[in-house]
Design an enzyme around this catalytic site. Structure first.
Site, mmCIF file in Angstrom:
data_model
loop_
_atom_site.group_PDB
_atom_site.id
_atom_site.type_symbol
_atom_site.label_atom_id
_atom_site.label_comp_id
_atom_site.label_asym_id
_atom_site.label_seq_id
_atom_site.Cartn_x
_atom_site.Cartn_y
_atom_site.Cartn_z
ATOM 1 N N ASP A 139 0.845 -1.182 0.000
ATOM 2 C CA ASP A 139 0.000 0.000 0.000
ATOM 3 C C ASP A 139 0.892 1.248 0.000
ATOM 4 O OD1 ASP A 139 -2.844 0.973 0.274
ATOM 5 O OD2 ASP A 139 -2.058 1.823 2.125
ATOM 6 N N TYR A 176 -2.656 10.262 3.459
ATOM 7 C CA TYR A 176 -3.755 10.815 2.674
ATOM 8 C C TYR A 176 -3.680 12.314 2.416
ATOM 9 C CZ TYR A 176 -5.247 6.112 3.323
ATOM 10 O OH TYR A 176 -5.251 4.749 3.312
ATOM 11 N N HIS A 222 -6.704 -6.440 -2.135
ATOM 12 C CA HIS A 222 -5.682 -5.468 -1.743
ATOM 13 C C HIS A 222 -4.849 -5.985 -0.571
ATOM 14 C CE1 HIS A 222 -3.809 -1.588 -1.808
ATOM 15 N NE2 HIS A 222 -4.167 -1.288 -0.580
#
Length: 311
Positions: A102, A228, A288
């Site tokens: 990730d 983020y 994922h």
């Protein structure tokens, strides 16, 4: 699991939590994503150690049992490069293999691009080579979780409706699907979770409790900032080139492949412009979280790649 040793290493004034198993000169450093933590690598650490490698996984700053920086709102993804280099130096590791999942893939590749003398090779799961910057977010739907979590206060309000364990449950369940979690105009990401949906069969209640206990200590403040809220910030790195051998492992059902342009970027050869010595492996039905979903398959590919570098 009981043979994994835990300690703290100081990097630039922050005590970072380190988990380690195995010994020897050939080290593998595992880098987690979100909503993960060092524990996400439990299967890989044990397999790699059994194959004769020194396996190390740590919590990035602001995550799990690692300390938060004093001014989290000023942190960015490139600070995680300092975490990696600091851990490697403090543990006297010479040229490890970096394994990033990730967002952990991003600092792994930055280290390889800027400090090729510091790493032997790079393995990433779920995310190919990419740098922070406008291009990383420009093609995302406005309701996608990445965009939704960028606005200060919004995700905190959304998360604040639930206890930590429920947040981890919700995210793990949502992000195990093959579609990008996208909220409508009057929705937040947590609204997408269906309470009747069970945990993925490969993710136990014990796993959930372990994750939750670690995030109860760290909270989500830093995780929302990095990656983020800084994913779209220009890294300042120009013409990066990763010369070390690399491996990308993708689940065929990973929602990341639904991101605009991602599948073509990986399969067209454009990715190899930045990482020319790259092997790509797809795992059928993999999500994922393919390394937790199909640990034996992922372990096989990782160890096969590691052994090629060692020989």
């Amino acid at each position: 699991m009981e043979n994994i040793q835990h300690s703290h290493v100081e990097v630039k004034g922050l005590k970072l939590h380190v988990a380690e198993i195995g010994s020897g000169q050939n080290a593998v450093v595992f880098l987690h994503g979100f909503p993960e933590i060092w524990y996400t690598w439990r299967h890989q650490m044990i397999a790699v150690a059994n194959a004769g490698y020194r396996a190390i996984a740590f919590d990035f700053r602001g995550y799990g049992l690692s300390e938060h920086p004093a001014e989290a709102e000023k942190a960015n993804l490139l600070d995680l490069v300092d975490d990696i280099l600091g851990i490697v130096d403090s543990l006297s590791i010479s040229k490890p293999v970096l394994v990033g999942k990730d967002f952990g893939a991003i600092p792994a590749y930055v280290v390889a691009a800027l400090h090729p003398d510091k790493v032997t090779s790079v393995i990433t799961l779920g995310v190919p080579f990419m740098l922070p910057g406008p291009a990383a977010v420009e093609n995302l739907p406005k309701g996608s979780y990445v965009i939704k979590w960028q606005e200060p206060g919004k995700a905190e309000e959304d998360f604040g409706r639930f206890d930590v364990k429920s947040i981890i449950r919700n995210i793990y369940t949502l992000f195990s699907g093959s579609e990008i979690p996208v909220a409508g105009d009057n929705q937040e990401i947590m609204d997408l979770y269906n309470p009747s949906t069970p945990l993925p069969p490969w993710f136990s209640e014990k796993d959930l409790t372990t994750y939750a206990s670690l995030y109860e200590k760290s909270g989500f403040r830093f995780a929302l900032q990095v990656p983020y809220r800084t994913l779209g910030v220009d890294s300042g790195i120009r013409d990066p080139n990763v010369t070390v051998p690399a491996l990308l492992i993708m689940g065929d059902k990973d929602y990341v492949l639904k991101t605009s342009g991602m599948k073509d970027y990986i399969r067209s050869g454009a990715l190899k412009h930045f990482v020319p010595d790259l092997d790509i492996i797809y795992i059928s039905e993999g999500s994922h979280f393919v390394h937790e979903q199909f640990p034996e398959k992922v372990n096989h590919f990782i160890i096969e790649f590691l052994n090629k570098q060692r020989t």
